[in-house]
Design a protein around this motif. Structure first.
Motif, PDB file in Angstrom:
ATOM      1  N   LEU A  25      65.216  23.274  11.722  1.00  0.00           N
ATOM      2  CA  LEU A  25      65.477  23.237  10.292  1.00  0.00           C
ATOM      3  C   LEU A  25      66.514  22.173   9.952  1.00  0.00           C
ATOM      4  CD1 LEU A  25      64.938  24.504   7.543  1.00  0.00           C
ATOM      5  CD2 LEU A  25      66.706  26.195   8.056  1.00  0.00           C
ATOM      6  N   ARG A  26      67.505  22.004  10.817  1.00  0.00           N
ATOM      7  CA  ARG A  26      68.525  20.981  10.589  1.00  0.00           C
ATOM      8  C   ARG A  26      67.893  19.583  10.579  1.00  0.00           C
ATOM      9  NH1 ARG A  26      74.216  20.011  12.189  1.00  0.00           N
ATOM     10  NH2 ARG A  26      74.326  22.165  12.938  1.00  0.00           N
ATOM     11  N   LEU A  27      67.003  19.322  11.538  1.00  0.00           N
ATOM     12  CA  LEU A  27      66.361  18.008  11.619  1.00  0.00           C
ATOM     13  C   LEU A  27      65.534  17.721  10.370  1.00  0.00           C
ATOM     14  CD1 LEU A  27      65.212  18.009  15.367  1.00  0.00           C
ATOM     15  CD2 LEU A  27      67.100  16.713  14.362  1.00  0.00           C
ATOM     16  N   GLU A  28      64.785  18.708   9.928  1.00  0.00           N
ATOM     17  CA  GLU A  28      63.967  18.497   8.730  1.00  0.00           C
ATOM     18  C   GLU A  28      64.835  18.377   7.481  1.00  0.00           C
ATOM     19  OE1 GLU A  28      60.267  20.274   8.140  1.00  0.00           O
ATOM     20  OE2 GLU A  28      60.047  21.025  10.194  1.00  0.00           O
ATOM     21  N   SER A  29      65.954  19.108   7.464  1.00  0.00           N
ATOM     22  CA  SER A  29      66.884  19.005   6.337  1.00  0.00           C
ATOM     23  C   SER A  29      67.504  17.614   6.278  1.00  0.00           C
ATOM     24  CB  SER A  29      67.980  20.062   6.454  1.00  0.00           C
ATOM     25  OG  SER A  29      67.441  21.372   6.418  1.00  0.00           O
ATOM     26  N   GLU A  30      67.882  17.082   7.437  1.00  0.00           N
ATOM     27  CA  GLU A  30      68.440  15.733   7.488  1.00  0.00           C
ATOM     28  C   GLU A  30      67.425  14.707   6.992  1.00  0.00           C
ATOM     29  OE1 GLU A  30      69.787  14.948  11.414  1.00  0.00           O
ATOM     30  OE2 GLU A  30      71.620  16.108  11.189  1.00  0.00           O
ATOM     31  N   SER A  31      66.172  14.908   7.348  1.00  0.00           N
ATOM     32  CA  SER A  31      65.126  13.991   6.889  1.00  0.00           C
ATOM     33  C   SER A  31      64.992  14.035   5.374  1.00  0.00           C
ATOM     34  CB  SER A  31      63.793  14.364   7.545  1.00  0.00           C
ATOM     35  OG  SER A  31      62.746  13.563   7.059  1.00  0.00           O
ATOM     36  N   ILE A  32      65.044  15.232   4.808  1.00  0.00           N
ATOM     37  CA  ILE A  32      64.950  15.370   3.354  1.00  0.00           C
ATOM     38  C   ILE A  32      66.145  14.719   2.670  1.00  0.00           C
ATOM     39  CG2 ILE A  32      65.175  17.077   1.500  1.00  0.00           C
ATOM     40  CD1 ILE A  32      63.276  18.855   2.988  1.00  0.00           C
ATOM     41  N   LEU A  33      67.341  14.954   3.219  1.00  0.00           N
ATOM     42  CA  LEU A  33      68.548  14.374   2.621  1.00  0.00           C
ATOM     43  C   LEU A  33      68.551  12.852   2.742  1.00  0.00           C
ATOM     44  CD1 LEU A  33      71.237  16.948   3.818  1.00  0.00           C
ATOM     45  CD2 LEU A  33      70.329  16.655   1.505  1.00  0.00           C
ATOM     46  N   TYR A  34      68.016  12.356   3.852  1.00  0.00           N
ATOM     47  CA  TYR A  34      67.936  10.903   4.030  1.00  0.00           C
ATOM     48  C   TYR A  34      67.011  10.302   2.972  1.00  0.00           C
ATOM     49  CZ  TYR A  34      66.703   6.397   6.090  1.00  0.00           C
ATOM     50  OH  TYR A  34      66.474   5.064   6.287  1.00  0.00           O
ATOM     51  N   LYS A  35      65.861  10.884   2.782  1.00  0.00           N
ATOM     52  CA  LYS A  35      64.928  10.378   1.770  1.00  0.00           C
ATOM     53  C   LYS A  35      65.537  10.480   0.377  1.00  0.00           C
ATOM     54  CE  LYS A  35      60.797  11.600   4.444  1.00  0.00           C
ATOM     55  NZ  LYS A  35      59.613  12.492   4.526  1.00  0.00           N
ATOM     56  N   LYS A  36      66.295  11.568   0.166  1.00  0.00           N
ATOM     57  CA  LYS A  36      66.931  11.747  -1.136  1.00  0.00           C
ATOM     58  C   LYS A  36      67.993  10.668  -1.374  1.00  0.00           C
ATOM     59  CE  LYS A  36      69.000  15.455  -3.876  1.00  0.00           C
ATOM     60  NZ  LYS A  36      69.464  16.866  -3.846  1.00  0.00           N
ATOM     61  N   GLU A  37      68.753  10.347  -0.325  1.00  0.00           N
ATOM     62  CA  GLU A  37      69.770   9.295  -0.437  1.00  0.00           C
ATOM     63  C   GLU A  37      69.131   7.931  -0.711  1.00  0.00           C
ATOM     64  OE1 GLU A  37      72.091   9.377   3.098  1.00  0.00           O
ATOM     65  OE2 GLU A  37      72.962  11.342   2.689  1.00  0.00           O
ATOM     66  N   ILE A  38      68.033   7.637  -0.013  1.00  0.00           N
ATOM     67  CA  ILE A  38      67.331   6.362  -0.228  1.00  0.00           C
ATOM     68  C   ILE A  38      66.793   6.276  -1.646  1.00  0.00           C
ATOM     69  CG2 ILE A  38      65.339   4.987   0.459  1.00  0.00           C
ATOM     70  CD1 ILE A  38      67.638   4.882   2.450  1.00  0.00           C
ATOM     71  N   LYS A  39      66.240   7.361  -2.138  1.00  0.00           N
ATOM     72  CA  LYS A  39      65.690   7.388  -3.485  1.00  0.00           C
ATOM     73  C   LYS A  39      66.793   7.162  -4.522  1.00  0.00           C
ATOM     74  CE  LYS A  39      62.961  10.254  -6.619  1.00  0.00           C
ATOM     75  NZ  LYS A  39      62.279  11.567  -6.798  1.00  0.00           N
ATOM     76  N   GLU A  40      67.923   7.821  -4.338  1.00  0.00           N
ATOM     77  CA  GLU A  40      69.044   7.650  -5.271  1.00  0.00           C
ATOM     78  C   GLU A  40      69.584   6.241  -5.226  1.00  0.00           C
ATOM     79  OE1 GLU A  40      71.837  10.626  -4.177  1.00  0.00           O
ATOM     80  OE2 GLU A  40      70.707  12.266  -5.126  1.00  0.00           O
ATOM     81  N   LEU A  41      69.627   5.658  -4.013  1.00  0.00           N
ATOM     82  CA  LEU A  41      70.115   4.281  -3.862  1.00  0.00           C
ATOM     83  C   LEU A  41      69.186   3.310  -4.586  1.00  0.00           C
ATOM     84  CD1 LEU A  41      72.164   2.369  -2.577  1.00  0.00           C
ATOM     85  CD2 LEU A  41      70.681   2.294  -0.537  1.00  0.00           C
ATOM     86  N   ASN A  42      67.862   3.504  -4.431  1.00  0.00           N
ATOM     87  CA  ASN A  42      66.905   2.644  -5.128  1.00  0.00           C
ATOM     88  C   ASN A  42      67.008   2.776  -6.635  1.00  0.00           C
ATOM     89  OD1 ASN A  42      65.921   1.670  -2.679  1.00  0.00           O
ATOM     90  ND2 ASN A  42      64.305   3.231  -2.538  1.00  0.00           N
ATOM     91  N   ASN A  43      67.203   4.025  -7.092  1.00  0.00           N
ATOM     92  CA  ASN A  43      67.331   4.247  -8.539  1.00  0.00           C
ATOM     93  C   ASN A  43      68.573   3.561  -9.092  1.00  0.00           C
ATOM     94  OD1 ASN A  43      65.006   5.777  -8.623  1.00  0.00           O
ATOM     95  ND2 ASN A  43      66.096   7.732  -8.375  1.00  0.00           N
ATOM     96  N   ASN A  44      69.651   3.586  -8.327  1.00  0.00           N
ATOM     97  CA  ASN A  44      70.895   2.913  -8.753  1.00  0.00           C
ATOM     98  C   ASN A  44      70.719   1.400  -8.820  1.00  0.00           C
ATOM     99  OD1 ASN A  44      72.281   5.339  -8.961  1.00  0.00           O
ATOM    100  ND2 ASN A  44      73.057   5.244  -6.851  1.00  0.00           N
ATOM    101  N   GLU A  45      69.990   0.862  -7.850  1.00  0.00           N
ATOM    102  CA  GLU A  45      69.730  -0.578  -7.848  1.00  0.00           C
ATOM    103  C   GLU A  45      68.869  -0.996  -9.031  1.00  0.00           C
ATOM    104  OE1 GLU A  45      68.024  -1.420  -4.084  1.00  0.00           O
ATOM    105  OE2 GLU A  45      69.936  -1.355  -2.992  1.00  0.00           O
TER     106      GLU A  45
END
Length: 210
Positions: A187-207
């Motif tokens: 569950l931790r590994l899948e959670s990290e994957s979700i958070l990583y995608k969420k961080e990338i999405k937020e970074l793209n939106n900010n750009e």
């Protein structure tokens, strides 16, 4: 019944009775703890909570009803609102270190009982055989010899009767803990994957907004 056991088992009866009492107490106590705190992890539910933990409505619907140690770990972690994956892992580590030992409590002593009970039974066996040879040395009656032999055999059996269920419950409880550890790691590994995608999405939106 206990009096008869003490008379038959001799000196080894008292530690064997203590080991039996402690074994029953630990098994009963751990069974209650596992019943109250051990739950199978509904992975989709937890991942949804990780994805939407900043959404107060989602948080209320998913995490308010905390059942089991795993749910409590994730609820407390997400309540701290980690800003990134590093904070998420730190909070999660702290919660696991705090909560998971609750399931392991007393199991080491249960394993000790499983290992030491046959030795105590062997002590009674040696004591009974000494009595038997003493009777032989003074030309005792067959009845007296039978008492020593009975003590020798009885204590060995009693030690095994205590040891076998103690070992069985010890491995049963630890197998469930190991299963929970594996589920939490996955569950931790899948959670990290979700958070990583969420961080990338937020970074793209900010750009894009810039």
């Amino acid at each position: 019944m206990i009096t008869e056991f003490i008379e038959t088992a001799g000196i080894a009866a008292y530690p064997l009775l203590l080991a039996a009492f402690l074994m029953i107490f630990i098994v009963f106590e751990r069974s209650i703890i596992f019943f109250l705190n051990y739950r199978q992890i509904n992975k989709d539910k937890y991942l949804e909570a990780v994805l939407n933990f900043n959404d107060n409505k989602q948080k209320a619907s998913i995490l308010n009803n905390k059942k089991g140690i795993a749910a409590e770990i994730y609820s407390n972690t997400l309540t701290k609102k980690p800003k990134n994956r590093e904070e998420f892992n730190l909070y999660l580590d702290a919660e696991e270190v705090d909560k998971l030992p609750q399931l392991e409590k007393h199991l080491g002593f249960l394993n000790f009982i499983a290992q030491v009970s046959p030795t105590i039974g062997l002590l009674g066996t040696v004591s009974g055989m000494i009595k038997t040879f003493q009777v032989l040395g003074v030309g005792g009656s067959p009845e007296q010899m039978a008492v020593g032999i009975s003590e020798a055999l009885f204590t060995t059996a009693a030690g095994l009767i205590i040891s076998i269920p103690a070992a069985a419950f010890y491995h049963y409880f630890y197998a469930k803990i190991e299963k929970l550890h594996n589920q939490l790691n996955n569950l931790r590994l899948e959670s990290e994957s979700i958070l990583y995608k969420k961080e990338i999405k937020e970074l793209n939106n900010n750009e894009i907004s810039v």
